[in-house]
Design an enzyme around this catalytic site. Structure first.
Site, short mmCIF file in Angstrom:
data_model
loop_
_atom_site.label_atom_id
_atom_site.label_comp_id
_atom_site.label_asym_id
_atom_site.label_seq_id
_atom_site.Cartn_x
_atom_site.Cartn_y
_atom_site.Cartn_z
N GLY A 48 0.84 -1.18 0.00
CA GLY A 48 0.00 0.00 0.00
C GLY A 48 0.88 1.24 0.00
O GLY A 48 2.03 1.20 0.45
N GLN A 53 2.72 9.91 1.67
CA GLN A 53 4.04 9.27 1.69
C GLN A 53 4.91 9.69 0.52
O GLN A 53 6.12 9.47 0.54
CB GLN A 53 3.89 7.74 1.67
CG GLN A 53 3.26 7.19 2.93
CD GLN A 53 3.22 5.68 2.90
OE1 GLN A 53 2.28 5.11 2.39
NE2 GLN A 53 4.26 5.04 3.41
N CYS A 100 6.27 0.04 7.69
CA CYS A 100 5.81 1.17 6.88
C CYS A 100 6.97 1.67 6.04
O CYS A 100 8.08 1.80 6.54
CB CYS A 100 5.30 2.27 7.80
SG CYS A 100 4.74 3.74 6.91
N LEU A 101 6.70 1.95 4.77
CA LEU A 101 7.75 2.46 3.88
C LEU A 101 8.27 3.81 4.34
O LEU A 101 9.35 4.22 3.95
CB LEU A 101 7.22 2.56 2.44
CG LEU A 101 6.80 1.23 1.80
CD1 LEU A 101 6.12 1.50 0.46
CD2 LEU A 101 7.99 0.31 1.64
N HIS A 142 -4.13 0.82 7.90
CA HIS A 142 -2.80 1.46 7.85
C HIS A 142 -2.81 2.63 6.85
O HIS A 142 -2.33 3.73 7.17
CB HIS A 142 -1.75 0.41 7.47
CG HIS A 142 -0.36 0.92 7.41
ND1 HIS A 142 0.64 0.49 8.25
CD2 HIS A 142 0.24 1.84 6.59
CE1 HIS A 142 1.77 1.12 7.96
NE2 HIS A 142 1.57 1.93 6.94
N GLU A 143 -3.36 2.38 5.66
CA GLU A 143 -3.34 3.42 4.62
C GLU A 143 -4.27 4.59 4.96
O GLU A 143 -3.92 5.75 4.75
CB GLU A 143 -3.70 2.84 3.25
CG GLU A 143 -2.75 1.75 2.74
CD GLU A 143 -1.29 2.16 2.81
OE1 GLU A 143 -0.97 3.34 2.59
OE2 GLU A 143 -0.45 1.28 3.10
N HIS A 146 -2.76 6.91 7.32
CA HIS A 146 -1.84 7.86 6.68
C HIS A 146 -2.58 9.14 6.24
O HIS A 146 -2.03 10.24 6.28
CB HIS A 146 -1.18 7.24 5.44
CG HIS A 146 0.08 6.49 5.74
ND1 HIS A 146 1.17 7.06 6.35
CD2 HIS A 146 0.43 5.20 5.49
CE1 HIS A 146 2.14 6.16 6.46
NE2 HIS A 146 1.72 5.02 5.95
ZN ZN Z 1 2.76 3.27 5.96
#
Ligand code: ZN
Length: 188
Positions: A48, A53, A100-101, A142-143, A146
């Site tokens: 995702g 991000q 998480c990226l 999670h997304e 964000h």
């Molecule tokens: Zn993330």
């Protein structure tokens, strides 16, 4: 082309993203952005990626998962886009590791609702409803977090926070309940 993924500490990750208008969704810019986010997510690789991000405070995220893992109720999810989502949590909380990226190189156990109901717009601006469970429900939570300026580190069991390297070193074959017991944590 791959976009730069911003890291924790960048204010954009703590801002509330703004909704997109129907006109914006139909426009060439957002359509191009979706393509770039797809490439960036696949390159990372991740399951995702939310617009904040890549530095844009917009309520848009892309999701795609190809893996299948029985233990975490993880099943493949085809590529899709959620725009301006509304989230309703369901089910009992489930503990599992998450990364998480934008918090690169770390992971932690995060309790998440087992099921979710999401109302959003798709890449064409059409309304869609999603009823998800297991890993897909986790990805959605999670997304969408964000898009509200929330990171998993706000919700994690702090004592489980680890580098990915140490997780590989010390946690291979250790179940989450085992780890929680080891750390003196009570399971959800
Ligand atoms: Zn993330």
């Amino acid at each position: 082309m791959v976009l730069k993924i911003v890291q924790s500490g960048d204010p954009v990750l703590r801002a509330r993203a703004r909704a997109l208008t129907a006109q914006e969704i139909a426009g060439a810019e957002v359509q191009q952005l979706i393509e770039l986010m797809r490439e960036t997510m696949r390159d990372a690789p991740g399951v995702g990626l939310a617009a904040p991000q890549i530095g844009l405070p917009l309520q848009l995220a892309v999701i795609e998962d190809v893996a299948e893992v029985e233990a975490t109720e993880r099943t493949p999810v085809p590529f899709h886009v959620i725009i301006n989502p509304r989230l309703v949590l369901g089910g009992e909380p489930v503990d599992f590791f998450e990364g998480c990226l934008s918090v690169d190189g770390y992971q932690a156990v995060v309790p998440r609702a087992r099921t979710v109901h999401v109302e959003a717009c798709d890449h064409r601006g059409e309304p869609v409803t999603i009823d998800a469970r297991g890993w897909y429900a986790r990805i959605l939570q999670h997304e969408i977090d964000h898009l509200n300026g929330t990171l998993y580190i706000d919700r994690m069991r702090t004592r489980t926070f680890t580098t990915a390297r140490n997780a590989a070193r010390y946690l291979a074959g250790v179940s989450v309940p085992e780890l929680l017991a080891r750390l003196g944590e009570t399971a959800s």
